[in-house]
Design a protein around this motif. Structure first.
Motif, mmCIF file in Angstrom:
data_model
loop_
_atom_site.group_PDB
_atom_site.id
_atom_site.type_symbol
_atom_site.label_atom_id
_atom_site.label_comp_id
_atom_site.label_asym_id
_atom_site.label_seq_id
_atom_site.Cartn_x
_atom_site.Cartn_y
_atom_site.Cartn_z
ATOM 1 N N UNK A 1 -70.271 1.323 -28.144
ATOM 2 C CA UNK A 1 -70.295 2.513 -28.071
ATOM 3 C C UNK A 1 -68.809 3.356 -28.470
ATOM 4 N N UNK A 2 -67.614 2.647 -28.059
ATOM 5 C CA UNK A 2 -66.504 3.402 -29.038
ATOM 6 C C UNK A 2 -66.429 2.820 -30.110
ATOM 7 N N UNK A 3 -66.640 2.285 -31.242
ATOM 8 C CA UNK A 3 -66.527 2.481 -31.989
ATOM 9 C C UNK A 3 -67.740 3.589 -32.794
ATOM 10 N N UNK A 4 -68.638 3.474 -32.841
ATOM 11 C CA UNK A 4 -69.544 4.599 -32.834
ATOM 12 C C UNK A 4 -69.333 6.205 -32.831
ATOM 13 N N UNK A 5 -68.504 6.091 -31.621
ATOM 14 C CA UNK A 5 -67.272 7.737 -30.942
ATOM 15 C C UNK A 5 -66.350 7.438 -32.874
ATOM 16 N N UNK B 1 -66.815 6.400 -35.551
ATOM 17 C CA UNK B 1 -67.437 6.824 -37.224
ATOM 18 C C UNK B 1 -68.202 7.794 -37.238
ATOM 19 N N UNK B 2 -69.015 8.582 -35.716
ATOM 20 C CA UNK B 2 -68.646 9.914 -35.747
ATOM 21 C C UNK B 2 -67.867 11.027 -35.919
ATOM 22 N N UNK B 3 -66.411 11.210 -36.338
ATOM 23 C CA UNK B 3 -65.697 12.261 -36.231
ATOM 24 C C UNK B 3 -65.532 12.204 -37.426
ATOM 25 N N UNK C 1 -53.379 -2.859 -42.666
ATOM 26 C CA UNK C 1 -52.070 -1.787 -41.483
ATOM 27 C C UNK C 1 -52.497 -0.145 -42.342
ATOM 28 N N UNK C 2 -53.304 0.094 -43.329
ATOM 29 C CA UNK C 2 -53.596 1.559 -43.441
ATOM 30 C C UNK C 2 -54.620 2.374 -42.516
ATOM 31 N N UNK C 3 -55.463 1.200 -41.916
ATOM 32 C CA UNK C 3 -56.561 2.142 -41.458
ATOM 33 C C UNK C 3 -56.138 2.035 -40.153
ATOM 34 N N UNK C 4 -55.591 1.004 -39.651
ATOM 35 C CA UNK C 4 -55.327 0.557 -38.774
ATOM 36 C C UNK C 4 -54.214 2.355 -38.464
ATOM 37 N N UNK C 5 -53.535 2.126 -39.434
ATOM 38 C CA UNK C 5 -52.452 3.739 -39.076
ATOM 39 C C UNK C 5 -53.254 4.996 -38.882
ATOM 40 N N UNK C 6 -54.569 5.541 -38.880
ATOM 41 C CA UNK C 6 -55.577 6.904 -38.935
ATOM 42 C C UNK C 6 -55.437 7.304 -38.094
ATOM 43 N N UNK D 1 -58.366 6.608 -35.929
ATOM 44 C CA UNK D 1 -58.515 4.772 -35.718
ATOM 45 C C UNK D 1 -57.309 4.193 -34.317
ATOM 46 N N UNK D 2 -55.937 5.359 -34.234
ATOM 47 C CA UNK D 2 -54.696 3.929 -33.345
ATOM 48 C C UNK D 2 -55.141 5.408 -31.844
ATOM 49 N N UNK D 3 -56.428 6.768 -32.204
ATOM 50 C CA UNK D 3 -56.432 7.941 -30.703
ATOM 51 C C UNK D 3 -58.191 7.292 -30.484
ATOM 52 N N UNK D 4 -58.138 5.972 -31.005
ATOM 53 C CA UNK D 4 -60.102 6.430 -30.867
ATOM 54 C C UNK D 4 -60.582 6.260 -29.222
ATOM 55 N N UNK D 5 -62.059 7.216 -28.624
ATOM 56 C CA UNK D 5 -61.799 7.354 -27.074
ATOM 57 C C UNK D 5 -62.106 6.347 -26.189
ATOM 58 N N UNK D 6 -62.166 6.617 -25.633
ATOM 59 C CA UNK D 6 -62.722 5.491 -24.241
ATOM 60 C C UNK D 6 -64.068 6.013 -23.795
ATOM 61 N N UNK D 7 -64.398 4.836 -23.836
ATOM 62 C CA UNK D 7 -66.148 5.108 -22.850
ATOM 63 C C UNK D 7 -65.869 5.610 -21.707
ATOM 64 N N UNK D 8 -66.305 6.711 -20.741
ATOM 65 C CA UNK D 8 -65.878 6.649 -19.356
ATOM 66 C C UNK D 8 -67.195 5.916 -19.263
ATOM 67 N N UNK D 9 -66.628 5.156 -17.595
ATOM 68 C CA UNK D 9 -67.210 4.509 -16.402
ATOM 69 C C UNK D 9 -68.397 4.733 -16.206
#
Length: 264
Positions: free
Chosen positions: A79-83, A85-87, A101-106, A109-117
Motif C-alpha cells: 500500500x505504501x509503495x502504491x501510494x 507511485x501514484x504521486x 542513491x539518486x532514487x532514494x534522494x527523491x 521517496x524520502x517522505x513516502x506516506x505511511x499507511x494509517x491504522x
C-alpha cells in the motif's frame, strides 16, 4: 532459486498497475524470512496484463516479497509503495535517476506516506447477498458469479452463519457431471473433485446445504486488522466473514483489504 521460480509464476492478480507506467508485483513466499523490496527499470515499456483483461504499459517495477508470517507488513508495504507511485512525477523522477542513491534522494521517496491504522470495519464489505441452506444450488451459484464472490456465508433466517459456500464447493459439485460426459471412469480428476464422504446428486434439485462447508472460520467486528490479515494470508481464508453479536454483518477479502490500503 525457489523464489525466482515463484516470481516467474505470478499472474495478473498478483501485479498492481498503479498508473503512469508503474507496476507492483507482490508475492508471499516460504523462500525468504523478511519483507524484501526490489526495484527494476526496463529499457523499454513492457506490456503487462491486468485483472480486467486489458494491458498496461510501463518501465518501473517494484517487487514486494514477504514471508507467510508477515501478512500485515506485506500489505502495508504494498500500500505504501502504491501510494508513492501514484504521486505526480514520481515515476518520471525514478526513470530520470542515474543510481539507487539518486532514487532514494527523491523527495517523495524520502517522505513516502505511511499507511494509517485500520479497523476491520474500515475494510469490511457489508453483507449484501444472502445464501440460505435450502436455496437451490444453481441460484446460489449464479448469485456468486454475478457478484464476483469467491465465497459467501450460508446463514439461517436469524443471520447466524451455519456454513460457507465457496468456489471450491461449486467445482467439486459441478465438475463430476461434466467429466461423466466423457465417460472416463479412470480419470484421476474424478477422485480430486469428490473427496471421501462427499457425494453429489444426479438430479437438479441440489440445495446449498448439500455441498456447503460446515466448518467456518470467522471473526467478530471487534477483531484487529492484523488478526484478519493473518487469517486471510496465512490460513488462505478468502473471503473472511465478520460477525457482530453472533450475526453475519460483512466480509473481508484479500482484494478488499488491498483495495482499501491502496487508498492511502
Amino acid at each position: 532459486e525457489r523464489l525466482l521460480r515463484q516470481i516467474g509464476a505470478l499472474g495478473a492478480e498478483d501485479t498492481i498497475a498503479v498508473g503512469g507506467g508503474g507496476f507492483l508485483p507482490h508475492i508471499r513466499s516460504d523462500a525468504i524470512d523478511r519483507v524484501v523490496v526490489a526495484l527494476g527499470i526496463g529499457s523499454r515499456p513492457l506490456r503487462v496484463p491486468t485483472e480486467t483483461g486489458e494491458e498496461a504499459r510501463g518501465r518501473v517495477f517494484i517487487l514486494v516479497a514477504a514471508p507467510f508470517d508477515a501478512p500485515v507488513a506485506y500489505l502495508e508495504t504494498v500500500a505504501t509503495l502504491a501510494a508513492l507511485l501514484r504521486q505526480d512525477g514520481v515515476v518520471d523522477a525514478i526513470l530520470a535517476a542515474g543510481s539507487a542513491r539518486e532514487i532514494a534522494a527523491i523527495d517523495a521517496v524520502r517522505n513516502a506516506p505511511r499507511v494509517q491504522k485500520l479497523s476491520v470495519l474500515d475494510v469490511m464489505e457489508p453483507a449484501a447477498h444472502r445464501v440460505y441452506p435450502d436455496m437451490p444450488l444453481e441460484e446460489a451459484a449464479r448469485l456468486m458469479v454475478r457478484g464476483r464472490h469467491r465465497g459467501l456465508p450460508v446463514v439461517n433466517r436469524n443471520d447466524e452463519i451455519v456454513g460457507m459456500l465457496s468456489e471450491k464447493d461449486l467445482i467439486r459439485d459441478y465438475l463430476p457431471g461434466y467429466l461423466r460426459l466423457f465417460d472416463s471412469s479412470d480419470d484421476p480428476a474424478k477422485k480430486l473433485v469428490q473427496p471421501s464422504g462427499r457425494r453429489t446428486r444426479e438430479t437438479g434439485d441440489r440445495t446449498v446445504k448439500d455441498v456447503m462447508s460446515k466448518a467456518v472460520l470467522c471473526l467478530p467486528t471487534e477483531a484487529s486488522i492484523s488478526e484478519a490479515a493473518s487469517i486471510i494470508v496465512n490460513k488462505n481464508v478468502d473471503p473472511l466473514p465478520l460477525t457482530r453479536e453472533g450475526k453475519w454483518v460483512g466480509l473481508i477479502s484479500r482484494r478488499s483489504l488491498i483495495r482499501k490500503l491502496l487508498q492511502f
